[in-house]
Motif scaffolding. Structure first.
Motif, PDB file in Angstrom:
ATOM      1  N   UNK A 160      11.181 -13.822   8.732  1.00  0.00           N
ATOM      2  CA  UNK A 160       9.963 -12.302   8.889  1.00  0.00           C
ATOM      3  C   UNK A 160      10.633 -11.111   9.848  1.00  0.00           C
ATOM      4  N   UNK A 161      11.640 -11.475  10.471  1.00  0.00           N
ATOM      5  CA  UNK A 161      12.440 -10.514  10.162  1.00  0.00           C
ATOM      6  C   UNK A 161      12.739  -9.182   8.553  1.00  0.00           C
ATOM      7  N   UNK A 162      13.905 -10.151   7.805  1.00  0.00           N
ATOM      8  CA  UNK A 162      13.950 -10.034   6.985  1.00  0.00           C
ATOM      9  C   UNK A 162      12.708  -9.392   5.889  1.00  0.00           C
ATOM     10  N   UNK A 163      11.538  -9.683   5.930  1.00  0.00           N
ATOM     11  CA  UNK A 163      10.372  -9.289   5.512  1.00  0.00           C
ATOM     12  C   UNK A 163      10.318  -8.168   5.503  1.00  0.00           C
ATOM     13  N   UNK A 164      10.543  -8.456   6.933  1.00  0.00           N
ATOM     14  CA  UNK A 164       9.603  -6.667   7.700  1.00  0.00           C
ATOM     15  C   UNK A 164      10.896  -5.402   7.098  1.00  0.00           C
ATOM     16  N   UNK A 165      11.953  -5.976   6.986  1.00  0.00           N
ATOM     17  CA  UNK A 165      13.272  -5.285   6.993  1.00  0.00           C
ATOM     18  C   UNK A 165      12.941  -4.160   5.517  1.00  0.00           C
ATOM     19  N   UNK A 166      12.697  -5.617   4.795  1.00  0.00           N
ATOM     20  CA  UNK A 166      12.523  -5.492   2.627  1.00  0.00           C
ATOM     21  C   UNK A 166      11.808  -4.413   2.387  1.00  0.00           C
ATOM     22  N   UNK A 167      10.117  -4.792   3.943  1.00  0.00           N
ATOM     23  CA  UNK A 167       8.677  -4.152   3.673  1.00  0.00           C
ATOM     24  C   UNK A 167       9.300  -2.296   4.398  1.00  0.00           C
ATOM     25  N   UNK A 168      10.031  -2.447   4.981  1.00  0.00           N
ATOM     26  CA  UNK A 168      10.235  -0.919   5.577  1.00  0.00           C
ATOM     27  C   UNK A 168      11.400  -0.115   4.596  1.00  0.00           C
ATOM     28  N   UNK A 172       0.518  -1.537  -0.073  1.00  0.00           N
ATOM     29  CA  UNK A 172      -0.044  -0.116   0.084  1.00  0.00           C
ATOM     30  C   UNK A 172       0.591   1.067   0.320  1.00  0.00           C
ATOM     31  N   UNK A 173      -0.173   2.020  -0.437  1.00  0.00           N
ATOM     32  CA  UNK A 173       0.797   3.659   0.518  1.00  0.00           C
ATOM     33  C   UNK A 173       1.030   4.474   1.065  1.00  0.00           C
ATOM     34  N   UNK A 174       2.185   4.357   2.375  1.00  0.00           N
ATOM     35  CA  UNK A 174       2.290   4.779   3.500  1.00  0.00           C
ATOM     36  C   UNK A 174       1.968   5.746   3.557  1.00  0.00           C
ATOM     37  N   UNK A 175       1.728   7.122   2.814  1.00  0.00           N
ATOM     38  CA  UNK A 175       1.448   8.528   2.855  1.00  0.00           C
ATOM     39  C   UNK A 175      -0.272   8.292   3.117  1.00  0.00           C
ATOM     40  N   UNK A 176      -1.157   7.326   2.663  1.00  0.00           N
ATOM     41  CA  UNK A 176      -2.899   6.975   3.052  1.00  0.00           C
ATOM     42  C   UNK A 176      -3.212   6.276   4.439  1.00  0.00           C
ATOM     43  N   UNK A 177      -1.725   6.800   5.618  1.00  0.00           N
ATOM     44  CA  UNK A 177      -2.204   6.272   6.870  1.00  0.00           C
ATOM     45  C   UNK A 177      -1.831   7.295   7.948  1.00  0.00           C
ATOM     46  N   UNK A 178      -2.288   7.316   8.366  1.00  0.00           N
ATOM     47  CA  UNK A 178      -2.104   8.244  10.174  1.00  0.00           C
ATOM     48  C   UNK A 178      -1.250   7.603  10.330  1.00  0.00           C
ATOM     49  N   UNK A 179       0.029   6.180  10.587  1.00  0.00           N
ATOM     50  CA  UNK A 179      -0.205   5.199  11.582  1.00  0.00           C
ATOM     51  C   UNK A 179       0.355   3.903  11.029  1.00  0.00           C
ATOM     52  N   UNK A 183      -9.373   0.080   9.804  1.00  0.00           N
ATOM     53  CA  UNK A 183      -7.769   0.163   8.583  1.00  0.00           C
ATOM     54  C   UNK A 183      -7.582  -0.690   7.893  1.00  0.00           C
ATOM     55  N   UNK A 184      -6.646  -0.794   6.643  1.00  0.00           N
ATOM     56  CA  UNK A 184      -6.544  -2.295   6.430  1.00  0.00           C
ATOM     57  C   UNK A 184      -5.269  -2.834   7.199  1.00  0.00           C
ATOM     58  N   UNK A 185      -5.165  -4.066   6.605  1.00  0.00           N
ATOM     59  CA  UNK A 185      -4.496  -5.187   7.446  1.00  0.00           C
ATOM     60  C   UNK A 185      -3.524  -5.842   6.348  1.00  0.00           C
ATOM     61  N   UNK A 186      -1.992  -5.909   6.684  1.00  0.00           N
ATOM     62  CA  UNK A 186      -1.208  -6.591   6.095  1.00  0.00           C
ATOM     63  C   UNK A 186      -0.998  -7.607   8.028  1.00  0.00           C
ATOM     64  N   UNK A 210      -8.324   7.992  13.365  1.00  0.00           N
ATOM     65  CA  UNK A 210      -7.646   7.784  11.523  1.00  0.00           C
ATOM     66  C   UNK A 210      -7.314   6.579  11.258  1.00  0.00           C
ATOM     67  N   UNK A 211      -7.233   6.893   9.603  1.00  0.00           N
ATOM     68  CA  UNK A 211      -7.040   5.518   8.754  1.00  0.00           C
ATOM     69  C   UNK A 211      -5.526   4.481   9.777  1.00  0.00           C
ATOM     70  N   UNK A 212      -6.079   3.539  10.231  1.00  0.00           N
ATOM     71  CA  UNK A 212      -4.347   3.212  10.232  1.00  0.00           C
ATOM     72  C   UNK A 212      -3.659   1.573   9.401  1.00  0.00           C
ATOM     73  N   UNK A 213      -2.551   1.538   9.062  1.00  0.00           N
ATOM     74  CA  UNK A 213      -2.234  -0.084   8.794  1.00  0.00           C
ATOM     75  C   UNK A 213      -1.900  -0.682   9.937  1.00  0.00           C
ATOM     76  N   UNK A 214      -2.115  -1.602  10.017  1.00  0.00           N
ATOM     77  CA  UNK A 214      -2.167  -2.656  10.764  1.00  0.00           C
ATOM     78  C   UNK A 214      -1.079  -3.817  10.401  1.00  0.00           C
ATOM     79  N   UNK A 215      -0.018  -3.979  10.959  1.00  0.00           N
ATOM     80  CA  UNK A 215       0.673  -4.968  10.080  1.00  0.00           C
ATOM     81  C   UNK A 215       0.410  -6.370  12.112  1.00  0.00           C
ATOM     82  N   UNK A 216       0.182  -7.292  11.091  1.00  0.00           N
ATOM     83  CA  UNK A 216       0.147  -8.154  12.472  1.00  0.00           C
ATOM     84  C   UNK A 216       1.818  -9.885  11.416  1.00  0.00           C
ATOM     85  N   UNK A 217       1.928  -9.620  12.932  1.00  0.00           N
ATOM     86  CA  UNK A 217       3.090 -10.325  13.087  1.00  0.00           C
ATOM     87  C   UNK A 217       2.978 -11.541  13.631  1.00  0.00           C
ATOM     88  N   UNK A 218       2.641 -13.196  12.848  1.00  0.00           N
ATOM     89  CA  UNK A 218       3.019 -14.270  13.506  1.00  0.00           C
ATOM     90  C   UNK A 218       3.092 -15.501  13.075  1.00  0.00           C
TER      91      UNK A 218
END
Ligand code: F1P
Length: 336
Positions: A152-160, A30-37, A113-116, A84-92
């Motif tokens: 999952x840590x590597x995926x998170x780093x690549x995502x950021x 998603x586009x990060x600018x769409x989320x307040x946090x 908001x949206x969920x990843x 406001x609009x959130x992006x929730x990133x659930x890691x499991x």
């Protein structure tokens, strides 16, 4: 007694790192600018991963990110959720931990908001997500997370990196696999020696910035796998009380950064003066030297394998089974 799974999973983890990069590169983000946090959540290891994720996301994108345990998001969601609009990133790892699953369900029903989802298994949690990152090569037989966490840590780093528009960082991550393999080969005996030394009875893991979540995670490995007193701290926090615990029986592990190395190394040399055994890890000038030339923000996974091996060898030296920690199950399922 089978004690091999953890060892095999630690030693084979870099293949899962490579898959994590590929999967995250290919994902439609998603586009990060769409989320307040952005809110990162998980339980146990994956909560610690969330702490590192929130720090890295905010550092790279300049946008607000925070981390909260799944159970807290479920029971005390108002401490982080805004209207406001959130992006929730659930890691499991499993995708089935009750607190995380229920927290996502509640968030969705309240239309926050949206969920990843970042996971190693394609479960209902992943399938229901707006963005879904699954890394099957991180799957595990063991209870304690090692390969799974790192993948999952590597995926998170690549995502950021992608969310910050930093394809240069993403490209530099391609060198991680080779560097990780080299580090395990070179430093396994060093880490084994410390792990097996049962004169040590307390371990402190120091990490600041994006490394604090990793310090928490390796502290958890030491507890779960070896039943040893262990705690994580930010580097400078260690002087504010915890250092009272340092003596000849204490190991102080320093996860050195480039950016604040002078301040961090000073803490370590003070702990050495107090009699503690210091083990440092960093890009250069440390006991475990990465020599990776990968930018600091995306190479942090390199701290993990040797410290996981330290816990593994200590577990064996104490006559425990690293594959199945005392009182633990791979997934916590609750009747909430
Ligand atoms: C989370 C977790 C693990 C921990 C333990 C129980 O699982 O807390 O981190 O080692 O075995 O479960 P998950 O949601 O990441 O599958």
């Amino acid at each position: 007694m089978n004690t091999d799974h953890t060892y095999t999973e630690i030693k084979s983890q870099t293949e899962a790192w490579a898959q994590a990069i590929d999967v995250t590169r290919a994902a439609l983000l998603p586009n990060g600018e769409n989320y307040e946090q952005v809110i990162f959540t998980g339980c146990g290891s994956t909560y610690y991963l969330s702490l590192a994720a929130a720090a890295l996301y905010q550092e790279l994108t300049g946008r607000i990110a925070r981390a909260i345990p799944g159970g807290e998001l479920l029971l005390n969601s108002l401490i982080v959720l805004t209207q406001s609009k959130n992006l929730l990133v659930a890691i499991s790892r499993s995708g089935t931990t009750t607190e995380t699953v229920k927290a996502v369900e509640k968030y969705r029903s309240e239309k926050r908001g949206d969920v990843m989802v970042i996971s190693n298994y394609e479960e209902a949690l992943s399938r229901s997500a707006d963005v879904n990152i699954v890394i099957p090569k991180g799957q595990e037989e063991s209870v304690a997370q090692t390969r799974s966490f790192a993948s999952m840590f590597v995926a998170m780093s690549a995502f950021c990196a992608r969310m910050a528009g930093r394809n240069d960082l993403l490209d530099s991550m391609e060198k991680l696999q080779e560097t990780g393999n080299r580090l395990m080969e070179k430093y396994e005996s060093y880490t084994k020696e410390i792990g097996e030394n049962l004169e040590f009875d307390r371990f402190y893991f120091l990490g600041s910035g994006i490394r604090y979540g990793l310090a928490c995670e390796v502290n958890l490995k030491m507890k779960e796998m070896t039943l040893t007193h262990s705690e994580p701290f930010h580097f400078l926090e260690f002087r504010h009380g915890p250092m009272s615990m340092v003596n000849q029986n204490a190991v102080v592990v320093g996860m050195l950064s480039d950016v604040n190395r002078i301040h961090e190394a000073k803490v370590l040399s003070e702990m050495k003066m107090l009699g503690g055994k210091v083990a440092s890890l960093g890009e250069s000038d440390a006991d475990v030297i990465f020599g990776s030339q990968i930018p600091e923000q995306v190479r942090a996974v390199l701290y993990l394998p040797v410290l996981q091996l330290m816990a593994y060898y200590r577990s064996l030296a104490k006559g425990l089974n690293p594959d199945s920690p005392t009182n633990l199950t791979a997934v916590v399922k609750l009747n909430i």
